[in-house]
Design an enzyme around this catalytic site. Sequence first.
Site, PDB file in Angstrom:
ATOM      1  N   HIS A 167       5.054  -0.563  -5.659  1.00 12.59           N
ATOM      2  CA  HIS A 167       3.775  -1.220  -5.949  1.00 12.59           C
ATOM      3  C   HIS A 167       3.270  -1.954  -4.704  1.00 12.59           C
ATOM      4  O   HIS A 167       2.095  -1.821  -4.314  1.00 12.59           O
ATOM      5  CB  HIS A 167       3.973  -2.198  -7.120  1.00 12.59           C
ATOM      6  CG  HIS A 167       2.760  -3.014  -7.446  1.00 12.59           C
ATOM      7  ND1 HIS A 167       1.909  -2.699  -8.475  1.00 12.59           N
ATOM      8  CD2 HIS A 167       2.258  -4.133  -6.875  1.00 12.59           C
ATOM      9  CE1 HIS A 167       0.939  -3.589  -8.532  1.00 12.59           C
ATOM     10  NE2 HIS A 167       1.128  -4.474  -7.567  1.00 12.59           N
ATOM     11  N   GLU A 168       4.151  -2.723  -4.055  1.00 16.41           N
ATOM     12  CA  GLU A 168       3.749  -3.469  -2.864  1.00 16.41           C
ATOM     13  C   GLU A 168       3.507  -2.530  -1.679  1.00 16.41           C
ATOM     14  O   GLU A 168       2.637  -2.789  -0.843  1.00 16.41           O
ATOM     15  CB  GLU A 168       4.806  -4.519  -2.512  1.00 16.41           C
ATOM     16  CG  GLU A 168       5.039  -5.567  -3.593  1.00 16.41           C
ATOM     17  CD  GLU A 168       3.768  -6.321  -3.973  1.00 16.41           C
ATOM     18  OE1 GLU A 168       2.905  -6.530  -3.087  1.00 16.41           O
ATOM     19  OE2 GLU A 168       3.619  -6.689  -5.151  1.00 16.41           O
ATOM     20  N   HIS A 210       0.009  -1.307  -1.614  1.00 16.20           N
ATOM     21  CA  HIS A 210      -0.870  -2.312  -0.994  1.00 16.20           C
ATOM     22  C   HIS A 210      -0.801  -2.207   0.521  1.00 16.20           C
ATOM     23  O   HIS A 210      -1.815  -2.122   1.213  1.00 16.20           O
ATOM     24  CB  HIS A 210      -0.397  -3.724  -1.370  1.00 16.20           C
ATOM     25  CG  HIS A 210      -0.737  -4.175  -2.749  1.00 16.20           C
ATOM     26  ND1 HIS A 210      -2.012  -4.166  -3.245  1.00 16.20           N
ATOM     27  CD2 HIS A 210       0.046  -4.698  -3.734  1.00 16.20           C
ATOM     28  CE1 HIS A 210      -2.001  -4.650  -4.478  1.00 16.20           C
ATOM     29  NE2 HIS A 210      -0.763  -4.970  -4.804  1.00 16.20           N
TER      30      HIS A 210
END
Length: 926
Positions: A160-161, A164
């Site tokens: 998820h990170e 980003h």
Amino acid sequence: QGQVMRVTGSLIFLLSFQLLHLAKSSMVWLNKNGYEDLVVAINPQVPEDTNIILNTMNMIKNASHYLFETTKHRFFFKSVKIIIPKTWKKTPNYSRLKTESYDKADVIIADPYIKHADDPYTLQYGGCREKGRYIRFTPNFLLNDNLTNVYGEKGRVFVHEWAHFRWGVFNEYNDDVPFYVSRNSASVEAVSCPAGLAGIPVFQDCRGDKCESRSCRYDGQLYEKGCIFIPDIQQNISCCVMHSQYIPSVVEFCDKNTHNSEAPNMQNKICNHKSTWEVIMESDDFHNSAVVNASAPPSETNFRLLQTQDRAVALVLDVSGSMSMHNRIGHLHSAAEEFLLCIIETGSWVAIVTFDSSASEKAPLQQITNDAARQKLLQYLPTFASGKTNICAGIHKGLKLIADKMNTTYGSEIVLLTDGEDSHISACFDVVKESGAKIHTIALGPEADKDLEELSELTGGLKLYAVDAFVPTKLIETFSAIISGSGDISKQSIQLESKELAVQPSEWMNTTVPVDKTVGNDTFFSIAWNRSQPFFFLKDSKGKVYGSSDFTIRNSNTARLSISGTAEVGNWEFCIKNVHRATQTLSVTVTSRPSCSNVPPVSTAAHTSRAKRAFNPVVVYAEVSQGFLPVLGATVIATIEKDGAAAVTLELLDNGAGADMTKNDGIYSRYFTSLQGTGRYSLKVNARGTNTTTRLSLQQNRASYIPGYRKNGKIYLNAPRPKFADKEIQVKLGSFSRISTSSFLVNTEGDSAPIYPPCKVTDLRARTENKTIVLSWTAPGGDFDNGKADHYIIKSSENLLDLRNHFDRATSVNSSNLIPQEAGREETFEIKPENFTTEKDTIIYFALRAVDDTNLTSEVSNIAQATWFIPSKASVPLDYDSNDGANSTVIAAIVALCVVVVCTVVTSTLCVLQKQKGRVDIETMQ
């Protein structure tokens, strides 16, 4: 036709435009489908615990498999380097660093400034598709398995990170406003992607450590503030990683078919309603890879453990004949002296080399253990310049001095300063690449070799530049940027003030320098002049006066005072009078170090980058923070200089408009539109705060904290996310001042400067007053966020994506009486509802474009939504039952005989509908 030609001309100019200084130089590269050289760094303040290393390795191993699955067999993690702090004990498993360092790491493991703030997050400066600065995890997140319950499996959180960080996508949840009114069903739904996530609204009523759950109250429009959404852990969905990677069935990013374009979240706000998978497909990674025909990554992740060593720096200084021009050799002497006395950290090793047509050893590598060792090195600094320029000779000599003492050049640094050209500079590129040393380059003046920055590019070093000046201040600012990259901020030098001024005879230059409580050790006050010594004195915050006799005069044009112990907190007054018969330039420089090793200082970092949006403008950023917490309310001024051109000053803003992506995140931003042709540009940022204006904030782009889940009808709740008292976050920082410097290089073709349109409006929002729709937004400029626009074009539509994709075809709203204000001002515009034909459950969307005086037009703004609901009957929320469960969808009809709800959605929304004194307010998601 004229407008088309102007736009085309600008695009041709900008296609030839290159900005050779990015916000951060990650070492990660894609080798076919595998990411190589991912760097993870452990903060030196973290206590030694080898389980941190083991758990990090397991997290990334698991993440590699999950990444491979979620990207449809396209990407995985092939090799990772983990940097161990110097403070941890050495083992044979730890290799020596090369050019890797904490300050360039992709992933940082560090304790939070506030206890229990364990949220993983990615620091993102820019917009959609722009890479992040770093990912941060806390040691507790890695060590405490109980946190898996509130963040999800660690490998999934990492992916998820990573999305980003690598691809510039954003969260598809909204912690502040978890519900919104759906256009499709005219009902309340949870903010999710895809839409229609199964779950139930719940309110946790907590008093102290005890929490009781109940059904959420419903006001006829939305659920009460504090209502949370509890998802079913068993879902019939496979996406989306950027919303609910913790749900076992989620193994995909949302694509254009599954994306929820109307949800008020950051992905829709910043990426213009595109799905995360569409953004990923636009990346260089995607274009440079192909699907792997395998069910698992082709190889397991390989890890290398590296340990930080003592800092070893060779000053390699140009003393060729051109250095005698503009008193460059004198300024070099003063700036290098400042570096040795005030900037480089105690415990570091330093060597000094000079070069003209050949290189000379001035001082062998020696350790700075005390002030006497610093003073000893000063005698080896050059004072005379002659001869030609042989840059490679200087580099070879610098590397040799380091190797003679350290038996290796791995992990070392060279500070290379030159003002001249050397046609043979490329001859040492291969040696530099093999050395494992970083080369920090300083270009002095306009004639420094055009390939100089390539040495920094090859090694991950800093690219710095100083214009010629009457006093050495600008060169000192440049040297001040060359601090240790180890992450040990307790030992780093911090520049508090750097100011110069042309002062007429008998006039004063008075400067107030605030010394805040986070600094004060090893504090130096310096002044410089270019003609004759002025009259001056310094007064501390308690009234003690230091006269010129307390200062040490150096080189007949500088004076320096070292404050013993820790400097008094408060405002220091520096008063300087020009007693020379003619105007002369006077300057003030103040440096200090942190006052306490376990209290992080306020810090400022200056950066530039090219925005991945229309016209690829230069964006200037300044990050103001204290121990990973953003500092809000500062006044931040950027000064950009180029040889032969007037300095340009910009106030950087943290207002969520123009170049600034997110309001109140401690990242202050502005477009730089005053390009003055090809060449190097220097950037200085001055961040100031006062007792009454500055405060701390939590990071906004935090990982989702799972409130709980429902399984087989039974609800399992986690402890609420820790809340922090104002006294913990709203710390009184006191008055402070910080200086940060950087530089960038612009290559252009053609003589004309680019012509820019107004910037995109990103904070269009709405409210209703007396049955009138009021639109409001932050005014853009005529050139991005500078100046003012000529007029606005406002459009409406009943279809959100039609308004986005076919703005010109949409219904026009008459705004001919609206005169744009200066950039940054608040604009408002009223629209009468009778101008629209409304039926039951009608939704109207609004967007705008700004036009400048040359008819150049901005991108379409974010979209604001106006909704008329006229339901036939009222309904109430379903009862909450933690044992038997409730309906799996969040449904609530809107009640009121005739309610007009206007909410800013998607690109800048917070569908928080609060009825206050006959007015419905819709606040913007920040």
